[in-house]
Design a protein around this motif. Sequence first.
Motif, PDB file in Angstrom:
ATOM      1  N   LEU A 200       0.838  -1.202   0.000  1.00 22.05           N
ATOM      2  CA  LEU A 200       0.000   0.000   0.000  1.00 22.05           C
ATOM      3  C   LEU A 200       0.873   1.252   0.000  1.00 22.05           C
ATOM      4  O   LEU A 200       0.548   2.251  -0.641  1.00 22.05           O
ATOM      5  CB  LEU A 200      -0.920   0.010   1.212  1.00 22.05           C
ATOM      6  CG  LEU A 200      -2.048  -1.013   1.207  1.00 22.05           C
ATOM      7  CD1 LEU A 200      -2.969  -0.781   2.398  1.00 22.05           C
ATOM      8  CD2 LEU A 200      -2.837  -0.953  -0.080  1.00 22.05           C
ATOM      9  N   GLU A 202       3.826   1.369  -1.299  1.00 19.99           N
ATOM     10  CA  GLU A 202       4.387   1.460  -2.650  1.00 19.99           C
ATOM     11  C   GLU A 202       3.372   2.092  -3.592  1.00 19.99           C
ATOM     12  O   GLU A 202       3.707   2.956  -4.403  1.00 19.99           O
ATOM     13  CB  GLU A 202       4.787   0.072  -3.154  1.00 19.99           C
ATOM     14  CG  GLU A 202       5.971  -0.498  -2.393  1.00 19.99           C
ATOM     15  CD  GLU A 202       6.485  -1.782  -3.002  1.00 19.99           C
ATOM     16  OE1 GLU A 202       5.726  -2.441  -3.738  1.00 19.99           O
ATOM     17  OE2 GLU A 202       7.648  -2.124  -2.734  1.00 19.99           O
ATOM     18  N   ALA A 203       2.114   1.654  -3.465  1.00 21.31           N
ATOM     19  CA  ALA A 203       1.070   2.221  -4.314  1.00 21.31           C
ATOM     20  C   ALA A 203       0.947   3.721  -4.054  1.00 21.31           C
ATOM     21  O   ALA A 203       0.831   4.511  -4.993  1.00 21.31           O
ATOM     22  CB  ALA A 203      -0.259   1.520  -4.044  1.00 21.31           C
ATOM     23  N   ALA A 204       1.027   4.109  -2.777  1.00 24.31           N
ATOM     24  CA  ALA A 204       0.907   5.531  -2.444  1.00 24.31           C
ATOM     25  C   ALA A 204       2.080   6.316  -3.019  1.00 24.31           C
ATOM     26  O   ALA A 204       1.918   7.433  -3.515  1.00 24.31           O
ATOM     27  CB  ALA A 204       0.826   5.709  -0.933  1.00 24.31           C
ATOM     28  N   ALA A 205       3.277   5.715  -2.976  1.00 25.35           N
ATOM     29  CA  ALA A 205       4.450   6.391  -3.539  1.00 25.35           C
ATOM     30  C   ALA A 205       4.280   6.590  -5.035  1.00 25.35           C
ATOM     31  O   ALA A 205       4.556   7.663  -5.575  1.00 25.35           O
ATOM     32  CB  ALA A 205       5.716   5.580  -3.253  1.00 25.35           C
ATOM     33  N   ILE A 206       3.789   5.553  -5.698  1.00 17.85           N
ATOM     34  CA  ILE A 206       3.537   5.647  -7.138  1.00 17.85           C
ATOM     35  C   ILE A 206       2.466   6.705  -7.419  1.00 17.85           C
ATOM     36  O   ILE A 206       2.543   7.445  -8.386  1.00 17.85           O
ATOM     37  CB  ILE A 206       3.067   4.271  -7.675  1.00 17.85           C
ATOM     38  CG1 ILE A 206       4.201   3.265  -7.598  1.00 17.85           C
ATOM     39  CG2 ILE A 206       2.523   4.388  -9.079  1.00 17.85           C
ATOM     40  CD1 ILE A 206       5.162   3.291  -8.733  1.00 17.85           C
ATOM     41  N   ASP A 207       1.471   6.766  -6.518  1.00 18.14           N
ATOM     42  CA  ASP A 207       0.396   7.744  -6.705  1.00 18.14           C
ATOM     43  C   ASP A 207       0.832   9.157  -6.315  1.00 18.14           C
ATOM     44  O   ASP A 207       0.003  10.051  -6.206  1.00 18.14           O
ATOM     45  CB  ASP A 207      -0.841   7.337  -5.878  1.00 18.14           C
ATOM     46  CG  ASP A 207      -1.562   6.154  -6.500  1.00 18.14           C
ATOM     47  OD1 ASP A 207      -1.313   5.882  -7.680  1.00 18.14           O
ATOM     48  OD2 ASP A 207      -2.358   5.501  -5.808  1.00 18.14           O
ATOM     49  N   ARG A 208       2.086   9.331  -6.068  1.00 21.67           N
ATOM     50  CA  ARG A 208       2.695  10.628  -5.780  1.00 21.67           C
ATOM     51  C   ARG A 208       2.186  11.266  -4.501  1.00 21.67           C
ATOM     52  O   ARG A 208       2.072  12.485  -4.403  1.00 21.67           O
ATOM     53  CB  ARG A 208       2.483  11.590  -6.966  1.00 21.67           C
ATOM     54  CG  ARG A 208       3.181  11.094  -8.224  1.00 21.67           C
ATOM     55  CD  ARG A 208       3.244  12.158  -9.256  1.00 21.67           C
ATOM     56  NE  ARG A 208       1.926  12.404  -9.823  1.00 21.67           N
ATOM     57  CZ  ARG A 208       1.690  13.317 -10.755  1.00 21.67           C
ATOM     58  NH1 ARG A 208       2.661  14.077 -11.192  1.00 21.67           N
ATOM     59  NH2 ARG A 208       0.482  13.467 -11.243  1.00 21.67           N
ATOM     60  N   ALA A 209       1.864  10.436  -3.504  1.00 12.63           N
ATOM     61  CA  ALA A 209       1.450  10.976  -2.215  1.00 12.63           C
ATOM     62  C   ALA A 209       2.689  11.307  -1.397  1.00 12.63           C
ATOM     63  O   ALA A 209       3.619  10.511  -1.348  1.00 12.63           O
ATOM     64  CB  ALA A 209       0.583   9.962  -1.472  1.00 12.63           C
ATOM     65  N   TYR A 213       0.810  13.069   3.730  1.00 11.11           N
ATOM     66  CA  TYR A 213      -0.461  12.644   3.143  1.00 11.11           C
ATOM     67  C   TYR A 213      -0.630  11.135   3.300  1.00 11.11           C
ATOM     68  O   TYR A 213      -1.697  10.650   3.670  1.00 11.11           O
ATOM     69  CB  TYR A 213      -0.490  13.039   1.669  1.00 11.11           C
ATOM     70  CG  TYR A 213      -1.857  12.913   1.036  1.00 11.11           C
ATOM     71  CD1 TYR A 213      -2.847  13.854   1.277  1.00 11.11           C
ATOM     72  CD2 TYR A 213      -2.156  11.846   0.195  1.00 11.11           C
ATOM     73  CE1 TYR A 213      -4.097  13.743   0.706  1.00 11.11           C
ATOM     74  CE2 TYR A 213      -3.410  11.728  -0.386  1.00 11.11           C
ATOM     75  CZ  TYR A 213      -4.375  12.677  -0.120  1.00 11.11           C
ATOM     76  OH  TYR A 213      -5.610  12.557  -0.684  1.00 11.11           O
TER      77      TYR A 213
END
Lengths: 302, 367
Positions: A200, A202-209, A213
């Motif tokens: 999760l 990693e997904a947030a990092a990819i989503d530029r959070a 945040y």
Amino acid sequence: MATAAVMTTLDPKSRAASRGMSDLAIRNLFIIPTIVFLIVFNIFPLMYSLGYSFTDFRASSPAPANFVGLQNYRELLNDPFIWTNFAITAKYVIVSVIGQVIVGFGVALLLNRDIPFKGLITTLLLLPMMLSMAVVGLFWKLLYDPSFGIINYALGLGTFEWLSNPDMALYAVALTDIWMWSPFVMLLSLAGLSAVPKHLYEAAAIDRAGSLYTFFRITLPLVAPILMIAIIFRTMEAFKTFDLAYILTSQPTTEVISIRLYKMAFQEWQTGRSCALAYIVLIMVLAITNIYVKYLNKVKER
Amino acid sequence: MTQIELRGVQKWFGSVQVIKDLNLVIEDNEFIVLLGQSGCGKTTTLRAVAGLETIDEGDILIDGQTVQHLKAAARDIAMVFQSFSLYPHMSVYENIAFPLRATRMNRAELDSQVREIANVLRIGDLLDRKPSALSGGDMQRVAIGRALVRQPKAMLMDEPIGALDAKLREEMRAEIKRLHLKQGSTTIYVTHDQIEAMSLADRIVIMHEGVLQQVGTPNEVYSRPQNLFVAQFVGSPVMNIAAAKVAQDKDAATVTVEGAPQGFPFPAELLGKLNGSAGKALSLGIRPEGVLVEHEAGDGFVPAEAHIIEPLGSYDIVDLQFGDQMLRARTRSGFVEKAGSRVYARIDPAQAHFFDTASGQSLGVRL
């Protein structure tokens, strides 16, 4: 054929083994002592004290108890001094629980990464929680000592009075409680944090959070349920707190409700009245816990 | 407009090298599939491009800019994970909106974009649901929606449909293709499923033990495999590989596979084309559809015994026994009625591949 033979020889044996004690018997063996214990030491006193709370019984006098109805409750709830005790308790609960959550959750965040000696550090941090309340109270009394206490020495506060200062004493007790019980919040938070799946993040990092945040939108909501459980436990405990406050100080400003209750029961010997007060405290703790549990369920649903 | 380039990329996990000197250029709007067995370095490569994994040597360039030192967030690349990685505590709407909220897009624009992408993906009616209440296919659609919504420079997909059941996989495969054609963004797609690779890719990149084996269109890697690994990895059922000897027979050539009593006839030009590899041990590669089977003996046909018959519906795969050698042939369904039948087979020279057994490299012989 061989298998069948083994089966037939084994079967009566295993039946004999289970004949020795049935499931029901085993169940009773385990459960009945617990039930007896609960009834004798918890349920019976609870009911008995409920009865006393409607009387003017004094354990110090041979006079028989007289039924007085709701008089104890009425007087207690109209007693401004009792409400002062409740106010002190509330202040103590708020300061101590918020402090424990901030320190405990903060340390858990620091520990929730790959650092050397993580296990050892965690264990050492848990030590305060394992000590006895009386021991903690006694040595914090020494730490707080205005003339030779290490706290004043370390902070360069001269002869600042912690425990004998009416404005400071309650905070000093709360600070000790925070020191002792933050590890508990830390332990639960750590379990919650490590249960957040890494992908999760990693997904947030990819989503530029950004990291803040990510913390407020991912970490905190996912840890919230277990953090709530820690808060429920700590609130209940803080509400009932007695030993720490009793050992550390004897200021009127640190007279939390349990101390008042203790004095009423065992110094003033107003047994009936103190039973009524105990019931008022019990109902309050139940009410607060219920509010939390409602909130917890809401958090879980999200 | 996004071009991605990998230059001499190397990556170690401890003492294990997982990516060995990888060079690859991915053109704008291209759909690239990284294909290989698990542990071949394809996922690591993808994660390195995404910025979730560091590389030890080499450069990763996006539109000519080196990005290997940038964090994932700074690369403006979207990724769909195999595990979907949906945020469990947020609704479908919030999941798709997350990347937009993270960059503080204004509310009205955000709402219209989320709804638009949800409609494209046909999940417009699921926006209020939690991920836990979705089917696997819908979860995947949400994950793709979350990746597409902010119009990233490139899309990375790590086995995005690997966790779905076979029927749904086929459906989602078509949908991913449709979306790519519609949205047209540079895409890197990782899979171990060669059917997925063949059906989706503009170009397939085949990796094995961290080494790039071949890059080419699906047709190229299928019909012109550069080495034994690619030959056997691509295509189902698997290509037959057998040690073979080539001999001259009057004005024609004969290829005899090891263990077989009789050779298969080939055009004489084979001899000339193999001249350079004289003396090397050869392997013949022939796909099952290149083994032609008849009931009657004919010119160039070699007798064989049908061993096992696998009926696959539209065709059968028959194991043919030539002496000690076994070759698999593809026949019309029901063509060979029962195991043990005597049949006659020959090899279609146009579909034959020759490899250097020692190096595994294709000799590039085309007939």
